[in-house]
Write an enzyme that holds these catalytic residues in place. Structure first.
Site, PDB file in Angstrom:
ATOM      1  N   LYS A 150       0.828  -1.204   0.000  1.00 42.36           N
ATOM      2  CA  LYS A 150       0.000   0.000   0.000  1.00 42.36           C
ATOM      3  C   LYS A 150       0.860   1.250   0.000  1.00 42.36           C
ATOM      4  CE  LYS A 150      -4.092  -1.968   2.265  1.00 42.36           C
ATOM      5  NZ  LYS A 150      -3.680  -3.360   2.195  1.00 42.36           N
TER       6      LYS A 150
ATOM      7  N   GLU B 246      -3.002   6.508   8.357  1.00 45.60           N
ATOM      8  CA  GLU B 246      -3.733   7.487   7.557  1.00 45.60           C
ATOM      9  C   GLU B 246      -4.792   8.194   8.392  1.00 45.60           C
ATOM     10  OE1 GLU B 246      -3.741   5.526   3.107  1.00 45.60           O
ATOM     11  OE2 GLU B 246      -5.485   5.243   4.390  1.00 45.60           O
TER      12      GLU B 246
ATOM     13  N   HIS C 248     -14.011  -3.434   9.098  1.00 44.76           N
ATOM     14  CA  HIS C 248     -13.321  -3.224   7.832  1.00 44.76           C
ATOM     15  C   HIS C 248     -13.502  -4.382   6.849  1.00 44.76           C
ATOM     16  CE1 HIS C 248     -11.529   0.233   9.749  1.00 44.76           C
ATOM     17  NE2 HIS C 248     -11.021  -0.533  10.683  1.00 44.76           N
TER      18      HIS C 248
ATOM     19  N   ARG D 197      -6.093  -8.759  -8.179  1.00 39.29           N
ATOM     20  CA  ARG D 197      -6.745 -10.068  -8.280  1.00 39.29           C
ATOM     21  C   ARG D 197      -8.226  -9.854  -8.557  1.00 39.29           C
ATOM     22  NH1 ARG D 197      -9.460  -9.653  -3.518  1.00 39.29           N
ATOM     23  NH2 ARG D 197      -8.369  -8.707  -1.756  1.00 39.29           N
TER      24      ARG D 197
END
Length: 666
Positions: A116, A200, A235, A292
């Site tokens: 990421k 973040e 999440h 994917r």
């Protein structure tokens, strides 16, 4: 095109790939662990080969074993599905060295987007908006805590190599950061082999919108529109839909162009998903790219009429994309609900066990069920507890929602706790029905989604009683057929008496609620007395528990599945596990007088948070248990003394064992 492919995965995605391969005339090879010896994907494949013990790290994650099976069986290509090795660049490279086609992007693209942090740096250079945060290599806890202070709380700690909601923690206060970071890193290391994280800004009321992209080896790339995956818990996605409600053509085009540019920047080939966090005002930030096929790809297939697995196979075989961007169009609206073996009323705790009864709604042009299990299969603690994906389609969102409500009302699962009823409440919740979406929808709709003190309809008791009476009559009839006098009236349980009607009482329990049901036998049915009210009932118990009944003046269709002492009643979209109480049984399981805290499921002890001999407050974390690839924290039920731990970090535990000696204090 390939003659034979190996599927390096399990469960519903392996079954999904087999379905398309079979339609295309391609032979399939399945791999399986010892725990999956009788799994559905093994039964469906043309060939199946054992690759190791139950633990994924000893079977599905061992690239050398999978490649050896591919060589032995003559498979020309490997489809990795999602999860496991699907985003492992080393595996993609190993396939290439072995002369076996990896049905996915090149290793360089996986490497570029697999981290990421690296992906965000690449997107920053490309001018794609990024969420404020720290994406660098410094992993010192004190430094990351300082970065969190700079960014401003709340923040999100996220595994750099993560996905599927694992290795993610929202942190609202500085005092919570250290523990959240440690937990996140442990989960990330276990799931992805790397504890590298990024920090973040946590966007308040965000929507999670992703763009499906597809590239070929000729350099063409298209986007197949968007999916809204905002409805999540911990999440992890719960409901997905396409197209995204409220999406304007201009915003769709802007996000699509950004996604295609991201894919082209890394020379992307095959199916991929570029994920964005979107504000309520329409602005959006790049979040990550999953290199994917996604779990929720069926909603894209339903609105485009395309088979994305077929596209994967054709592109991997060197063919160009079947369609150009201008040939792609959206038709209708689709929703997907993930049916899990989990208990929403216990924090979505995963459930294991045998699927004693599994009856999904019938499939049609409007309803699709993707599953890796069938009735009689086991949900084990070794893998993700997904039972199926339920996908519906119709011409618009309102009609698609109606399809989903009807399909969920028909879904019946017995043997494991499951989220079907929760999903039924979710799709009828006003916030979801009105498309007032954000990733905290489940949290802010607690009152609707987790109603307290649910009233049990009279019909539930009546149906449970009627099913039991029907069962008893069948048993008696079967026994009579094998008796010396099969025509004898004494073989029938019809309540016949010489001078009066036969009467009896059935004792039933649902949770803490006890109910006595009086039964009077009539010539053409029964009269039930429930809570002081009398109700005439009659009906027939059919195949798979289906029951057609007359309850007073009302005729209903329902299902009652009998399993041991339980009568599982499925009625009007609800499910009730009614226990038939044996009046001759005395006693029962009570609270543990020693105050032992038991394991809620099989798993592994990861960490002891409290210390033996310490006094803790109610809700304080005591130990962390890992099961089904997620961490679960065992907390103190009240203020008390932690007397001793029965297990150490690394120990495997079984369901129901005592973990902690705990003494409640006043």
């Amino acid at each position: 095109m390939f003659d034979k492919i190996l599927i390096a995965n399990r469960g519903e995605i392996a079954c999904r790939v087999i379905k398309t391969a079979r339609r295309m005339g391609i032979a399939t090879v399945a791999v399986y662990s010892e725990a999956d010896a009788n799994a559905r994907h093994v039964r469906l494949a043309d060939e199946a080969v054992l690759i190791g013990p139950a633990a994924a790290r000893e079977s599905y994650l061992v690239a050398d074993k999978i490649l050896e099976v591919a060589r032995q069986t003559g498979a020309q290509a490997v489809h990795p599905g999602y999860g496991f090795l699907s985003e492992n660049e080393d595996f993609a490279e190993a396939c290439e060295r072995a002369g076996i086609v990896f049905i996915g992007p090149p290793a360089s693209a996986i490497r570029a987007m697999g981290s990421k942090s690296a992906a965000k740096a690449l997107m920053e250079k490309a001018g794609v908006p990024l969420t404020p945060g720290y994406h660098g290599d410094n992993q010192d806890p004190a430094f990351l805590a300082a970065e969190a202070e700079r960014i401003g709380y709340p923040v999100l700690i996220k595994a750099s190599a993560g996905g599927g909601g694992k290795g993610m923690r929202r942190v609202d206060r500085p005092a919570e950061f250290e523990a959240a970071l440690a937990s996140c890193q442990r989960e990330a290391a276990n799931a992805f082999g790397s504890d590298h994280v990024l920090v973040e800004k946590y966007v308040l009321r965000p929507r999670h919108i992703e763009i499906q992209v597809f590239g070929d080896t000729q350099g063409h790339c298209v986007y197949l529109f968007e999916r809204d995956c905002s409805v999540q818990r911990r999440h992890q996605k719960v409901l997905e839909e396409a197209p995204a409600p409220g999406m304007t053509p201009e915003r769709r085009a802007a996000m699509g162009r950004a996604a295609v540019e991201a894919a082209k920047a890394v020379g992307y080939v095959g199916a991929g998903t570029v994920e964005f966090i979107a504000n309520q005002d329409g602005s959006f930030y790049f979040m990550e790219m999953n290199t994917r096929l996604q779990v929720e790809h069926p909603v894209t297939e339903m609105i485009t009429g395309l088979d994305l697995v077929e596209w994967q196979l054709r592109v991997a075989a060197g063919e160009p994309l079947p369609l150009r961007q201008e040939q792609l169009a959206i038709h209708g609206h689709a929703l997907e609900a993930r049916i899990y073996a989990e208990d929403p009323d216990k924090g979505f705790l995963p459930s294991t066990g045998k699927l004693l009864h599994l009856a999904p709604p019938p499939e049609s042009d409007h309803v699709r069920v993707d599953t890796g299990v069938e009735q009689g299969d086991e949900i084990t603690p070794h893998y993700d507890p997904m039972i199926a994906k339920l996908i519906v389609w119709d011409l618009d969102r309102e009609r698609a929602l109606a399809r989903m409500r009807a399909a969920l009302a028909q879904y019946r699962v017995v043997g494991v706790a499951n989220n079907v009823e929760f999903l039924s409440r979710l799709v009828t919740a006003p916030a979801f029905a009105n498309a007032d979406l954000d990733t905290a929808l489940i949290e802010r709709e607690q009152a609707v989604l987790f109603p307290q003190g649910r009233e049990v309809p009279q019909e539930v008791w009546a149906l449970a009683a009627l099913a039991e009476l029907q069962r008893e009559a069948r048993v008696a009839e079967a026994a009579g057929r094998h008796s010396a006098q099969p025509a004898s009236p004494w073989n029938r349980l019809d309540g016949w008496r010489l001078n009066a009607r036969a009467q009896r009482t059935l004792s039933m329990r649902l949770g803490e609620l006890q109910q006595q049901v009086g039964v009077s036998y009539l010539k053409d049915g029964h009269e039930l007395s429930i809570g002081g009210q009398r109700l005439f009932v009659r009906g027939t118990l059919g195949e798979n528990g289906r029951i057609h009944a007359q309850l007073g003046e009302r005729r209903v269709s329902a299902a009652v599945v009998i399993s041991g002492e339980k009568r599982h009643v499925f009625f009007e979209g609800g499910a009730w596990g009614v226990v038939l109480v044996n009046p001759l049984h005395a006693g029962g399981a009570g609270d543990d007088p020693a105050g032992g805290l038991k394991a809620p499921m099989p798993g592994k002890v990861i960490a002891l948070v409290a210390s033996a001999g310490s006094t803790v407050e109610k809700g304080a974390p005591l130990l962390v248990l890992e099961a089904m690839k997620m961490e679960h924290t065992i907390t103190a039920p009240a203020k008390g003394l932690v007397k001793a731990f029965h297990f150490a970090p690394g120990d495997q535990v079984t369901d129901g064992v005592d973990l902690v000696d705990f003494e409640v204090q006043a």
